[in-house]
Design a protein around this motif. Structure first.
Motif, PDB file in Angstrom:
ATOM      1  N   LEU A  91       0.831  -1.207   0.000  1.00 53.76           N
ATOM      2  CA  LEU A  91       0.000   0.000   0.000  1.00 53.76           C
ATOM      3  C   LEU A  91       0.866   1.257   0.000  1.00 53.76           C
ATOM      4  O   LEU A  91       0.519   2.257  -0.637  1.00 53.76           O
ATOM      5  N   ALA A  92       1.988   1.202   0.708  1.00 50.26           N
ATOM      6  CA  ALA A  92       2.890   2.357   0.728  1.00 50.26           C
ATOM      7  C   ALA A  92       3.384   2.699  -0.671  1.00 50.26           C
ATOM      8  O   ALA A  92       3.626   3.873  -0.987  1.00 50.26           O
TER       9      ALA A  92
ATOM     10  N   GLY B 298     -10.551  -4.447   3.789  1.00 53.75           N
ATOM     11  CA  GLY B 298      -9.928  -5.669   3.305  1.00 53.75           C
ATOM     12  C   GLY B 298      -9.667  -6.610   4.464  1.00 53.75           C
ATOM     13  O   GLY B 298      -9.818  -6.237   5.637  1.00 53.75           O
ATOM     14  N   VAL B 299      -9.270  -7.843   4.128  1.00 52.47           N
ATOM     15  CA  VAL B 299      -9.089  -8.878   5.147  1.00 52.47           C
ATOM     16  C   VAL B 299      -7.794  -9.644   4.892  1.00 52.47           C
ATOM     17  O   VAL B 299      -7.506 -10.028   3.748  1.00 52.47           O
TER      18      VAL B 299
ATOM     19  N   TRP C 262      -8.473  -9.127  -0.324  1.00 50.09           N
ATOM     20  CA  TRP C 262      -8.038 -10.032   0.733  1.00 50.09           C
ATOM     21  C   TRP C 262      -6.828 -10.837   0.269  1.00 50.09           C
ATOM     22  O   TRP C 262      -6.557 -10.963  -0.921  1.00 50.09           O
ATOM     23  N   THR C 263      -6.126 -11.356   1.257  1.00 47.57           N
ATOM     24  CA  THR C 263      -5.117 -12.381   1.010  1.00 47.57           C
ATOM     25  C   THR C 263      -5.038 -13.271   2.245  1.00 47.57           C
ATOM     26  O   THR C 263      -5.498 -12.878   3.324  1.00 47.57           O
ATOM     27  N   TYR C 264      -4.488 -14.467   2.073  1.00 46.21           N
ATOM     28  CA  TYR C 264      -4.361 -15.358   3.222  1.00 46.21           C
ATOM     29  C   TYR C 264      -3.210 -16.328   2.997  1.00 46.21           C
ATOM     30  O   TYR C 264      -2.726 -16.536   1.894  1.00 46.21           O
ATOM     31  N   TRP C 265      -2.786 -16.921   4.106  1.00 40.68           N
ATOM     32  CA  TRP C 265      -1.865 -18.053   4.091  1.00 40.68           C
ATOM     33  C   TRP C 265      -2.403 -19.086   5.053  1.00 40.68           C
ATOM     34  O   TRP C 265      -2.789 -18.759   6.179  1.00 40.68           O
TER      35      TRP C 265
ATOM     36  N   ALA D 171      -3.623  -4.839  -2.262  1.00 45.24           N
ATOM     37  CA  ALA D 171      -3.202  -3.452  -2.057  1.00 45.24           C
ATOM     38  C   ALA D 171      -3.581  -2.577  -3.247  1.00 45.24           C
ATOM     39  O   ALA D 171      -4.057  -1.439  -3.079  1.00 45.24           O
ATOM     40  N   HIS D 172      -3.390  -3.089  -4.448  1.00 50.37           N
ATOM     41  CA  HIS D 172      -3.740  -2.363  -5.678  1.00 50.37           C
ATOM     42  C   HIS D 172      -5.229  -2.007  -5.684  1.00 50.37           C
ATOM     43  O   HIS D 172      -5.617  -0.858  -5.933  1.00 50.37           O
TER      44      HIS D 172
END
Length: 203
Positions: A30-31, A118-119, A151-154, A182-183
């Motif tokens: 995001l930065a 977001g998650v 979202w994203t996950y692992w 982030a985009h």
């Protein structure tokens, strides 16, 4: 643009947290979109149970957390998976945010409108999609906008094990999905800033 990461790990600082590491990966992305990011590890704050915005009792830190949320354009909920569920910590934060549904700004716009959410989920068991669905559904009820791919996950997969996001070398999919997250969040937040949702007819 500003983003707040609400990290709902069960681990108090300074204990290492996989949830925090993945949240910080997304924050770094995001930065790159000129978004200033802040992190709050919720378990480090005393958040009393309740569904009000004001302090429930002396020492309740929720009003301060709420102010950080209202100062942000992007709200990211980070949670581990326990028994296929979001952590109790994130559920308590969402319960406190429930009070904000009825709150409006000076123009009558619900206070959480025109922010995106977001998650981020981590865990050594299945359940990430369930956690994302629960949190995204709650965020929508609150008035936040949840764009696609936010979202994203692992997760290690079913069954016990010592491996976790912090120690694995298998991060490529999680990181590419985090890049997309982030985009999407940055562009959706800017779109809402340029063309904010006005007061709805039922407000």
């Amino acid at each position: 643009m500003r983003a707040i990461f609400l990290n709902a790990t069960l681990k108090p600082s300074p204990e290492p947290s996989s949830t925090e590491e993945l949240c910080r990966y997304v924050a770094d992305r995001l930065a790159e979109h000129d978004v200033t990011c802040e992190h709050i590890r919720l378990v480090d704050r005393r958040i009393d149970p309740g569904v009000v915005s004001e302090a429930v009792s002396d020492g309740d830190h929720w009003p301060g957390v709420r102010e950080h949320i209202l100062a942000a354009d992007i709200v990211v909920f980070g949670t581990p998976t326990w028994l296929g569920q979001p952590s109790s910590v994130v559920k308590r934060a969402l319960e406190r945010m429930d009070a904000m549904i009825a709150e409006t700004d000076e123009d009558g716009v619900p206070v959480l409108f025109n922010r995106v959410a977001g998650v981020v989920v981590v865990g050594n068991e299945d359940g990430a999609h369930h956690c994302i669905a629960e949190i995204a559904g709650a965020a929508i009820d609150l008035g936040l906008t949840v764009p696609g791919q936010a979202w994203t996950y692992w997760n290690k997969g079913p069954g016990p094990g010592e491996e976790e996001y912090r120690t694995t070398g298998d991060r490529e999919w999680t990181h590419s999905t985090g890049d997309a997250m982030a985009h999407v969040l940055a562009h959706a937040a800017r779109a809402l800033s340029a063309a904010p949702i006005p007061k709805p007819p039922n407000a």
